[in-house]
Motif scaffolding. Structure first.
Motif, PDB file in Angstrom:
ATOM      1  N   LEU A   1       0.779  -1.125   0.056  1.00 23.91           N
ATOM      2  CA  LEU A   1      -0.035  -0.087   0.117  1.00 23.91           C
ATOM      3  C   LEU A   1       0.839   1.143   0.119  1.00 23.91           C
ATOM      4  O   LEU A   1       0.725   2.220  -0.580  1.00 23.91           O
ATOM      5  CB  LEU A   1      -0.978  -0.031   1.319  1.00 23.91           C
ATOM      6  N   ILE A   2       2.094   1.191   0.757  1.00 29.71           N
ATOM      7  CA  ILE A   2       2.846   2.507   0.953  1.00 29.71           C
ATOM      8  C   ILE A   2       3.435   2.601  -0.383  1.00 29.71           C
ATOM      9  O   ILE A   2       3.606   3.912  -1.032  1.00 29.71           O
ATOM     10  CB  ILE A   2       3.883   2.338   1.705  1.00 29.71           C
ATOM     11  N   GLY A   3       3.702   1.680  -1.332  1.00 27.80           N
ATOM     12  CA  GLY A   3       4.114   1.906  -2.531  1.00 27.80           C
ATOM     13  C   GLY A   3       3.315   2.571  -3.392  1.00 27.80           C
ATOM     14  O   GLY A   3       3.731   3.144  -4.618  1.00 27.80           O
ATOM     15  N   LEU A   4       1.783   2.385  -3.396  1.00 26.17           N
ATOM     16  CA  LEU A   4       0.869   2.674  -4.114  1.00 26.17           C
ATOM     17  C   LEU A   4       0.311   3.936  -3.963  1.00 26.17           C
ATOM     18  O   LEU A   4      -0.285   4.719  -4.695  1.00 26.17           O
ATOM     19  CB  LEU A   4      -0.415   1.884  -4.219  1.00 26.17           C
ATOM     20  N   LEU A   5       0.654   4.491  -2.516  1.00 28.85           N
ATOM     21  CA  LEU A   5       0.367   5.804  -2.507  1.00 28.85           C
ATOM     22  C   LEU A   5       1.536   6.642  -2.367  1.00 28.85           C
ATOM     23  O   LEU A   5       2.585   6.305  -2.166  1.00 28.85           O
ATOM     24  CB  LEU A   5      -0.067   5.784  -0.796  1.00 28.85           C
ATOM     25  N   ASP A   6       1.123   8.262  -2.738  1.00 28.80           N
ATOM     26  CA  ASP A   6       1.872   9.042  -2.727  1.00 28.80           C
ATOM     27  C   ASP A   6       2.303   9.235  -1.311  1.00 28.80           C
ATOM     28  O   ASP A   6       1.556   9.200  -0.482  1.00 28.80           O
ATOM     29  CB  ASP A   6       1.183  10.344  -3.439  1.00 28.80           C
ATOM     30  N   PRO A   7       3.562   9.726  -1.069  1.00 28.12           N
ATOM     31  CA  PRO A   7       4.133  10.051   0.312  1.00 28.12           C
ATOM     32  C   PRO A   7       3.537  11.149   0.992  1.00 28.12           C
ATOM     33  O   PRO A   7       3.361  11.231   2.167  1.00 28.12           O
ATOM     34  CB  PRO A   7       5.752  10.415   0.037  1.00 28.12           C
ATOM     35  N   ALA A   8       2.779  11.942  -0.017  1.00 25.39           N
ATOM     36  CA  ALA A   8       2.081  13.159   0.804  1.00 25.39           C
ATOM     37  C   ALA A   8       0.666  13.087   0.583  1.00 25.39           C
ATOM     38  O   ALA A   8       0.009  13.959   0.620  1.00 25.39           O
ATOM     39  CB  ALA A   8       2.442  14.350  -0.089  1.00 25.39           C
ATOM     40  N   ALA A   9       0.179  11.640   0.330  1.00 20.31           N
ATOM     41  CA  ALA A   9      -1.288  11.406   0.284  1.00 20.31           C
ATOM     42  C   ALA A   9      -2.039  11.892   1.335  1.00 20.31           C
ATOM     43  O   ALA A   9      -1.542  11.931   2.495  1.00 20.31           O
ATOM     44  CB  ALA A   9      -1.451  10.105  -0.055  1.00 20.31           C
ATOM     45  N   VAL A  10      -3.333  12.142   1.200  1.00 13.27           N
ATOM     46  CA  VAL A  10      -4.340  12.629   2.078  1.00 13.27           C
ATOM     47  C   VAL A  10      -5.622  11.613   2.156  1.00 13.27           C
ATOM     48  O   VAL A  10      -6.064  11.626   1.081  1.00 13.27           O
ATOM     49  CB  VAL A  10      -4.543  14.281   2.208  1.00 13.27           C
ATOM     50  N   MET A  11      -5.868  11.296   3.119  1.00 16.48           N
ATOM     51  CA  MET A  11      -7.190  10.283   3.290  1.00 16.48           C
ATOM     52  C   MET A  11      -8.221  11.207   4.116  1.00 16.48           C
ATOM     53  O   MET A  11      -7.894  11.541   5.414  1.00 16.48           O
ATOM     54  CB  MET A  11      -6.899   8.985   3.703  1.00 16.48           C
ATOM     55  N   THR A  12      -9.404  11.534   3.556  1.00 14.42           N
ATOM     56  CA  THR A  12     -10.352  12.216   4.298  1.00 14.42           C
ATOM     57  C   THR A  12     -11.773  11.435   4.338  1.00 14.42           C
ATOM     58  O   THR A  12     -12.092  10.773   3.180  1.00 14.42           O
ATOM     59  CB  THR A  12     -10.751  13.472   3.454  1.00 14.42           C
ATOM     60  N   ALA A  13     -12.341  11.176   5.599  1.00 19.44           N
ATOM     61  CA  ALA A  13     -13.359  10.463   5.761  1.00 19.44           C
ATOM     62  C   ALA A  13     -14.400  11.089   6.284  1.00 19.44           C
ATOM     63  O   ALA A  13     -14.366  11.864   7.136  1.00 19.44           O
ATOM     64  CB  ALA A  13     -12.971   9.096   6.632  1.00 19.44           C
ATOM     65  N   ASP A  14     -15.697  10.662   5.880  1.00 25.01           N
ATOM     66  CA  ASP A  14     -17.026  11.271   6.417  1.00 25.01           C
ATOM     67  C   ASP A  14     -17.836  10.196   7.019  1.00 25.01           C
ATOM     68  O   ASP A  14     -18.332   9.489   6.353  1.00 25.01           O
ATOM     69  CB  ASP A  14     -17.542  11.791   5.101  1.00 25.01           C
ATOM     70  N   GLY A  15     -18.014  10.400   8.180  1.00 23.65           N
ATOM     71  CA  GLY A  15     -18.960   9.423   8.846  1.00 23.65           C
ATOM     72  C   GLY A  15     -20.096  10.257   9.809  1.00 23.65           C
ATOM     73  O   GLY A  15     -21.205   9.478   9.788  1.00 23.65           O
ATOM     74  N   GLY A  16     -20.048  11.321   9.536  1.00 14.37           N
ATOM     75  CA  GLY A  16     -21.093  12.313   9.903  1.00 14.37           C
ATOM     76  C   GLY A  16     -21.519  12.110  11.661  1.00 14.37           C
ATOM     77  O   GLY A  16     -22.610  12.485  11.744  1.00 14.37           O
ATOM     78  N   GLY A  17     -20.540  11.520  12.252  1.00 12.74           N
ATOM     79  CA  GLY A  17     -21.014  11.182  13.809  1.00 12.74           C
ATOM     80  C   GLY A  17     -21.854  10.010  13.835  1.00 12.74           C
ATOM     81  O   GLY A  17     -22.184   9.871  15.213  1.00 12.74           O
ATOM     82  N   LEU A  18     -22.135   9.367  12.840  1.00 18.91           N
ATOM     83  CA  LEU A  18     -23.051   8.257  12.944  1.00 18.91           C
ATOM     84  C   LEU A  18     -22.413   6.896  12.892  1.00 18.91           C
ATOM     85  O   LEU A  18     -23.235   5.966  13.357  1.00 18.91           O
ATOM     86  CB  LEU A  18     -24.312   8.426  11.761  1.00 18.91           C
TER      87      LEU A  18
END
Length: 303
Positions: A204-221
């Motif tokens: 996975l590290i090899g597939l991701l840009d070193p500066a990659a960003v992941m944003t998640a939306d759970g809405g508190g639910l």
């Protein structure tokens, strides 16, 4: 704007166009549907004589829908300040991939959305950075090709001012990268899926840009990270940790807003929809993860 007769059939036929406009303006299928329904309610509340005077009901409906969306966008900042965690646009499925559940009728707003580059998650996120007036001017002019004279009626400004708003929005959008669709995007998503399924952190590290960003939306639910996860290594370890805690999760390659993405399903129910943006070297630079079940309703009805 397109001419349209005032007959019931012609009015109903405008709905698809209005849903497409409202979804791009709001980033929410539910809010888009509400805005369009409100526009139709206002149309039918007009006296019959007043409706007969309207040369183009389609143009009238678009103007009213645009004004309603403008009001919604104006109040969105306060609402999203109260939102638990990050707010992301609602993802849209491709019915051609999912098939159709017998309980889903043609009136479902997800069925009305045309899947093109203007609804890719990366693009919708850029639209979120615009002011409400910029977004309306840009979407109506640059995406739907409405003239500034008619956009002026929506915004209550001069055509020249609307042109300036669109230009400002265009500068914001210019820095965004168009999704690398087709084989490149699909292959990158497939490799992420395989590495995730095998819990291969190094892969996975090899597939991701070193500066990659992941944003998640759970809405508190539902449970998810409340702040973006930054760095390819951190994201890889987080993804594997999630896989460890969620046995029985089925990963599917599916179109998300017209671009290859991933869907996580358990016992036949969609739990998560993930969108990806690639860097120039083909590695994943951004991941947007929607887990809020209220934003996954079109996916929950998919077969």
């Amino acid at each position: 704007m397109r001419e349209a007769g005032a007959g019931v059939g012609a009015m109903v036929g405008e709905r698809r166009q209005l849903i497409n406009v409202a979804y791009r303006l709001l980033g929410s299928l539910a809010e888009a549907e509400d805005a369009v329904q409100e526009a139709y309610a206002r149309w039918y509340a007009l006296p019959r004589g007043r409706r007969d005077e309207v040369r183009s009901p389609g143009a009238w409906l678009t103007t009213v829908t645009g004004r309603i969306c403008l009001d919604v966008l104006g109040s969105a900042r306060a609402r999203r300040e109260r939102y638990v965690g990050a707010w992301l646009p609602e993802p849209v499925p491709d019915r051609a991939e999912w098939g159709r559940d017998g309980g889903v009728g043609p009136a479902d707003p997800a069925d009305q959305v045309v899947l093109d580059e203007s609804v890719a998650m990366a693009f919708l996120v850029v639209l979120e950075s615009m002011t409400p007036a910029e977004r309306v001017a840009f979407v109506l002019h640059d995406i739907f090709r409405y003239p500034f004279a008619e956009i002026a009626d929506v915004l209550g400004r001069t055509p020249a001012a609307c042109k300036q708003l669109a230009a400002s929005a265009r500068r914001r959008a210019r820095g965004s990268q168009a999704p690398l669709a087709g084989v490149g995007q699909a292959e990158a998503v497939r490799r992420v899926k395989e590495a995730w399924e095998s819990k291969d952190v190094a892969g996975l590290i090899g597939l991701l840009d070193p500066a990659a960003v992941m944003t998640a939306d759970g809405g508190g639910l539902v449970g998810t990270v409340l702040r973006p996860v930054e760095g390819g290594a951190h994201i890889a370890r987080y993804m594997v940790a999630v896989a460890d805690k969620a046995p029985g999760l089925e990963l599917l390659e599916r179109s998300v807003n017209g671009v290859p993405g991933l869907v996580a399903r358990r016992d036949g129910t969609v739990m998560t929809v993930a969108s990806f943006e690639l860097a120039g070297d083909g590695r994943v630079a951004r991941i947007w993860v929607v887990r809020n079940p209220e934003k996954l309703r079109p996916w929950l009805r998919s077969g």
